[in-house]
Design a protein around this motif. Sequence first.
Motif, PDB file in Angstrom:
ATOM      1  N   ARG A   1       0.862  -1.180   0.000  1.00 55.08           N
ATOM      2  CA  ARG A   1       0.000   0.000   0.000  1.00 55.08           C
ATOM      3  C   ARG A   1       0.898   1.230   0.000  1.00 55.08           C
ATOM      4  O   ARG A   1       2.111   1.118   0.129  1.00 55.08           O
TER       5      ARG A   1
ATOM      6  N   LYS B   1      -2.417   7.923  -2.996  1.00 51.48           N
ATOM      7  CA  LYS B   1      -2.858   7.278  -4.240  1.00 51.48           C
ATOM      8  C   LYS B   1      -2.471   8.124  -5.446  1.00 51.48           C
ATOM      9  O   LYS B   1      -2.231   7.612  -6.527  1.00 51.48           O
TER      10      LYS B   1
ATOM     11  N   ASN C   1       0.289   7.791  -9.028  1.00 53.52           N
ATOM     12  CA  ASN C   1      -0.665   6.794  -9.534  1.00 53.52           C
ATOM     13  C   ASN C   1      -0.244   5.356  -9.230  1.00 53.52           C
ATOM     14  O   ASN C   1      -0.146   4.516 -10.120  1.00 53.52           O
TER      15      ASN C   1
ATOM     16  N   PHE D   1      -0.090   1.584  -8.451  1.00 52.95           N
ATOM     17  CA  PHE D   1      -0.905   0.446  -8.929  1.00 52.95           C
ATOM     18  C   PHE D   1      -1.727   0.805 -10.174  1.00 52.95           C
ATOM     19  O   PHE D   1      -2.774   0.207 -10.413  1.00 52.95           O
ATOM     20  N   PHE D   2      -1.249   1.791 -10.975  1.00 49.02           N
ATOM     21  CA  PHE D   2      -2.044   2.200 -12.143  1.00 49.02           C
ATOM     22  C   PHE D   2      -2.259   1.022 -13.088  1.00 49.02           C
ATOM     23  O   PHE D   2      -3.267   0.938 -13.773  1.00 49.02           O
TER      24      PHE D   2
ATOM     25  N   ARG E   1      -5.250  -1.598  -6.902  1.00 50.23           N
ATOM     26  CA  ARG E   1      -5.668  -0.216  -6.681  1.00 50.23           C
ATOM     27  C   ARG E   1      -7.052  -0.181  -6.024  1.00 50.23           C
ATOM     28  O   ARG E   1      -7.292   0.584  -5.095  1.00 50.23           O
ATOM     29  N   ASN E   2      -7.938  -1.048  -6.511  1.00 46.32           N
ATOM     30  CA  ASN E   2      -9.278  -1.076  -5.935  1.00 46.32           C
ATOM     31  C   ASN E   2      -9.274  -1.570  -4.495  1.00 46.32           C
ATOM     32  O   ASN E   2     -10.172  -1.282  -3.722  1.00 46.32           O
TER      33      ASN E   2
END
Length: 618
Positions: free
Chosen positions: A24, A53, A150, A152-153, A159-160
Amino acid sequence: MADIIKLLPDHVANQIAAGEVVQRPASVVKELLENAIDAGATTIKLIIKEGGKILIQVVDDGMGMSATDARLSFERHATSKIQKAEDLFNLNTKGFRGEALASIAAIAHVEMQTRPESEELGTHIKIEGSKIVFQEASVTPKGTSMAVKNLFFNIPARRNFLKSNQVELRHITDEFHRVALAHPSIAFHFYNNGNELFNLPSDNYRKRIVNIFGSRTNQKLVPVEEETPIVKIKGFITKPEFAKKSRGEQFFFINNRFIKSPYLHHAVVAAFEGLIKSDSYPGYFLYLEVDPSSIDINIHPTKTEVKFDDEHSLYAILRSTVKHSLGQFNVAPALDFEHDPNLQTPYEFKDKSAVPPKVTVDAGFNPFQETKSPSPSPASRSYQKQSSGNWESLYVGLESKMGTDDEPGSISFESDTITGSIFEGEKETTEAVTTTFQIRRKYIVTTIKSGMVVIDQSRAHQRVLYEKFLKNSTVKQGVSQQLLFPLHLSFSKSEINALKEIQDILVSIGFIFENIEGESITVTGVPLLVAESEVGMILDQLISDYQQEVTDDSFSHTDILSKTLAKTLAVKTGETLDNASQIALVNDLFACKESMVSPFNKPVYITITENDIDKKFI
Ligand code: ADP
Ligand code: MG
């Protein structure tokens, strides 16, 4: 058969490794801060947007990198920190795997600017998902700036999976605390969405702790110091009276690296044995220095677990050192577990000098008279406050039970059926439910049609209060009592942030706040059942419970806070309840939606039927 095994391309291997290194945004923060420290920075700036994020940026004034190193630093297993296997046994740096930058670059948009002092021009590199977008010479200050955007783009599933910005920020703040506590001589700045969260100047250990956790931490700290051939220990423990119900400020550092060690934690807790209740935890900030060759930090990629050569000695030394400090600073004996919160000094009086005590003598005191009820403790008083206010609730409680006898768990009072007329006159009503008595200041017993019920008074009250708070929280503004004099309380910056996050819920429960700023808040109203002297303690508890419980949805926040409040305010085992309070409690309990279990899922009462009793007499 044809050969089928192939080597994975680098970017795939990196992405897989990233799964381990980067869970994370907080993991990125940790890696970047550690790189800055390894680079010898004296000032480090951390900039976060939207819980990390959107942006995580670390700017340092460390040694920087040459153009070649800048490019190489993103390769897997590229590190300047170890060269040969033996170096692993003498680590003085945070990093050594050479994995972090490669992993991060595989799953984010990374932009780096870096320049060593010796060069005039620096390097500017942009990488997206392991692909170099550009590399060029640039004018940049000495040191390194690493911006990770960004995250985990290219892995939508990850990302979710990220939590709300608030929750991610809390993880980042935890990581920041750990690094900043380990390196008090380095100055740190931490900005979130443009606001400065922390500004920590270069300082000693004590001041660093106080700067992070707020000025009122200072009075809680007891120094610890010991030097043996195996380990050097320094740092602080918090005085036993400040032990918290939830695990909060507990930090071990080995050679300036934050570690988790249930084993060493146990050593500290063991030293506090007998000084704090078994369900509370001491706070500590302990810095251990050992020979780097005597530990193995290699066992976990995120490196908070450590293996020691001589764990047993370490345990014993740590325990006796902490014990010694507790004794030396004379914090051990003056303890009173069942302290009366009414006697606790509000914060603003703590620093004032003491007034000589006045002795008042109760001339009418008769030592031979049996005490019927020792002066009611604050909680039981608050119970009376509540019940006397809505004496009618007695009727309500009974009424709602009428005709529901068949429901599982419902109780029909003996008196209901006998008199059948309890709503006719107040005298009768009180008579009808005065068949309660208290045993061992713990249980309340009352008779029912089929026998009797034995109620755990504390759990029952918890249940009553819990449902009340939950119900209150569905209205915008809870019932509160105005304080005659507003209370000014101080908290640390992160506690203030937490407080802001739960402010709406607290308001719905009945708190009224004014001026939440800097490190202090003003409380002008509190929920009906809260005594003024308990406000600081209760808010402390609410904040720390909230901080412990990392969750997103506001229902569970309300739930957690209602539980905490209920637990804190409920009458406890050992408190004498007068008859009116007992009766009100019983009736309120059986008016609850879930009277059988406490908010913590413990049974609230048991029933003993006539049959059960008969059997005993055979
Ligand atoms: P590790 O820290 O395990 O060596 P990293 O992937 O984190 O691996 O970094 C790779 C290399 O990049 C480091 O060994 C170091 O030489 C260089 N590096 C990374 N960050 C910085 C920084 N902020 N300043 C100077 N050099 C850095
Ligand atoms: Mg590193």
